[in-house]
Design an enzyme around this catalytic site. Sequence first.
Site, PDB file in Angstrom:
ATOM      1  CG  ASP A 146      46.281  35.165  34.866  1.00  0.00           C
ATOM      2  OD1 ASP A 146      45.431  35.658  35.576  1.00  0.00           O
ATOM      3  OD2 ASP A 146      45.658  34.437  33.785  1.00  0.00           O
TER       4      ASP A 146
HETATM    5  C1  BGC Z   1      42.540  35.222  34.408  1.00  0.00           C
HETATM    6  C2  BGC Z   1      42.946  36.540  34.038  1.00  0.00           C
HETATM    7  C3  BGC Z   1      42.254  37.596  34.990  1.00  0.00           C
HETATM    8  C4  BGC Z   1      42.588  37.315  36.432  1.00  0.00           C
HETATM    9  C5  BGC Z   1      42.178  38.389  37.410  1.00  0.00           C
HETATM   10  C6  BGC Z   1      42.640  34.865  35.784  1.00  0.00           C
HETATM   11  O1  BGC Z   1      42.027  33.781  36.486  1.00  0.00           O
HETATM   12  O2  BGC Z   1      43.213  34.262  33.514  1.00  0.00           O
HETATM   13  O3  BGC Z   1      42.450  36.686  32.711  1.00  0.00           O
HETATM   14  O4  BGC Z   1      42.658  38.839  34.629  1.00  0.00           O
HETATM   15  O5  BGC Z   1      42.337  36.052  36.785  1.00  0.00           O
HETATM   16  O6  BGC Z   1      40.872  37.942  37.610  1.00  0.00           O
END
Ligand code: BGC
Length: 756
Positions: free
Chosen positions: A233
């Site tokens: 993530d």
């Molecule tokens: C989120 C993810 C997301 C990623 C990219 C993170 O803050 O938890 O779900 O895919 O950001 O935007």
Amino acid sequence: MHKDIDVSAVLAALTLDEKAALLSGQAAWESAAVERLGIPSITLTDGPHGVRRPDPTAERFSFETSLPATCFPTASALGASWDVDLLTEVGEALGTESRAADVAVLLGPGINIKRSPLCGRNFEYLSEDPVVSGHLGAALVRGVQSKGVAASVKHFAANNQETDRMQISAEVDERTLREIYLAGFEHIVTTASPWTVMAAYNRVNGVHAAHNGWLLSEVLRDQWGFDGLVVSDWGAVSDPVAAVGAGLDLEMPATNGASATKLVEAVKAGLLEENVLDQAVARVLTLLNRTAQAEPADDVDFTAHHALAKRVAVETAVLLKNEGPILPLDPDATTTVAVIGEFARTPRFQGAGSSQVTPTRVDSALDALTETAGKGLRLTFAPGFQLSGDEDETLHAEAVSQAAEADVVLMFLGLPEGEESEGHDREHLDLPDVQLQLLRAVARANPDVVVVLANGGLVEVATWERHAMAVLHGSLNGQAGGGAIADLLFGRANPSGRLTETIPVRLKDTPSYLNFPGADGIVIYGERLYVGYRYYDVKDLRVSYPFGHGLSYTSFAYSDLHATVDGEGDDVVVRLRVTLTNTGPVTGKETVQVYVGDVAASIDRPVRELKAFTKVELSSGSSTQLEFELGARDLSFYSPLHRSWVLEGGEFEVSVGASSRDLRLTTTVKVDAPPLIAPVTWESPVGAWLAHPAGGPLLRRAMDSGEGSAVAADPAILRMVESVPLKTLVTMSGGRLDVTEISRYLDADTHPEGRS
Ligand code: BGC
């Protein structure tokens, strides 16, 4: 379009610096390239219900400046469709739009279990149940990947809250993890082969998911056979060396070379084996190959995708109640319908944060109602309240007076946008006070009220639903949701959504109430397996609306449930047949749910658990025969003692029904399986040894001989020592217990769990 990469040749040609550089992004949404060897950069983009491709011309990043894309209903709504084929279609559309936008990896679906209705991101998740999340998540993955775009199943794992999301340690026992929090991921990995999985921010039992070798290597790869890439993530990696060592392949976003430097140093210092780094690089290259397309991208038919978004929105609305029945309304009747609530004009159709899509267009319910209403039907509109939640007496009074003059009132209520986003959880489950005050006043003026809800996470309904004849749970239903709501209210479509999350009477009744969101960096999953309906059922608690519930404008009868059992143990197959008949006036869809409960088990098990479901359409008066097949896994529980899923023979109650609390037919099947033998070690308690078919006689013999016989002869003493580990008994006996035979027996097998 890049050419197929010869992974082993390229691996051999890459320098250590280049390899390390490939393991983190080169920008916020791009993987690294190595031009000298023809390794391209690919784009990764959110998200679960629409392609959020950042606008390359935008001066600075913001969730609002992405390129237009179809905004489908959010996962909370998609789940309520319970429709595997439909979600495959949504996945295909997402895949097509990704390809056209040159996106190689779409960051979704999010399949985390809704442990508490307070989780700020529940709108991005499918269900409180792993079978629903797993089956629907797999459908989305299949759809997306059929277009040559990688799905990224997220957030792996136990990411069930937003509070302290980057540090919190989810403290979960292994059985609960396997049966509830990992089961959906396992289903998707083993049936839909996602090309990527996203490691979550949080820690799982103390170790960050992105640094967690047990999760990423042992469970995901070794046990489930995952052959794709694990991406972090965004910002989840704090120690790139630990992450790659644990099985993470791609750190996102870019770290401006900092992580690559650390990886190179670690390899040079012998702290990270180069072949471990090579494996991660190979997985990056394999992902590039998988997402490389020979075919040009299809043109996107945004009009067709908007129509699909509407079709999906129709399937996701859940009719919670319908007294009278007041719905459907006749669009051609000569009546006055008062439409009240700002949400009718300014729809709330998606959540905030990383999943926020710039829609290609947005249909409001007010416009759609106006378009579909016949000539005789007079529609009036009053916003009633401001979305900011501020009181406004004029708006309130105008709405009440319109309600008083109307035959029927349609009230559009919902959660304010700021309440549901990533990064924070909700504090309560209430609709804003200003909306509830208005509802009470409107209902006093005109009792014929239909409430349409716009909410991603649940809201409590117990305190206000008596003021409404009907409640349509609209969820966050995407850019075409307005038209769908109009069709449902006017009976052009028949509601068929079903709750994938129990609506509790009160927040205080929820399973994790005392353990959410934790404190001091730790959240204890003290309710264990008893999440959602599993908890309400074991406690026999009243709920507002049960898991699986949803009404229709028609009715269904269930008959002739037959079950047969073939084979035994791991090969057992339980086949079910049931007849479903549409006994009501119109065509409609029913979601038939199959629940299984172990009648008598050696450990605590939920009263019943969903194991299969299917959604079927039937015209009025017609019938169909449905078949389901359950295997050993559907009847098993996870035993940490055996380190595997185990099936205990005996009777199982199998029910089919329209919700977890509306079981229409139940039968009992008897399943044969070899007896479950708990493995024994020196640490096992005396009771387990005595119950063990091979170990029991050995221990009895040891106790019967010599000075141990006093223990064996006295049932009261025997009872007292049942929970004493064998090694302690041996110590306490001061050498008088002759364990020669037992030692020989244990030494003969080096199995880590002991002898079974
Ligand atoms: C989120 C993810 C997301 C990623 C990219 C993170 O803050 O938890 O779900 O895919 O950001 O935007």
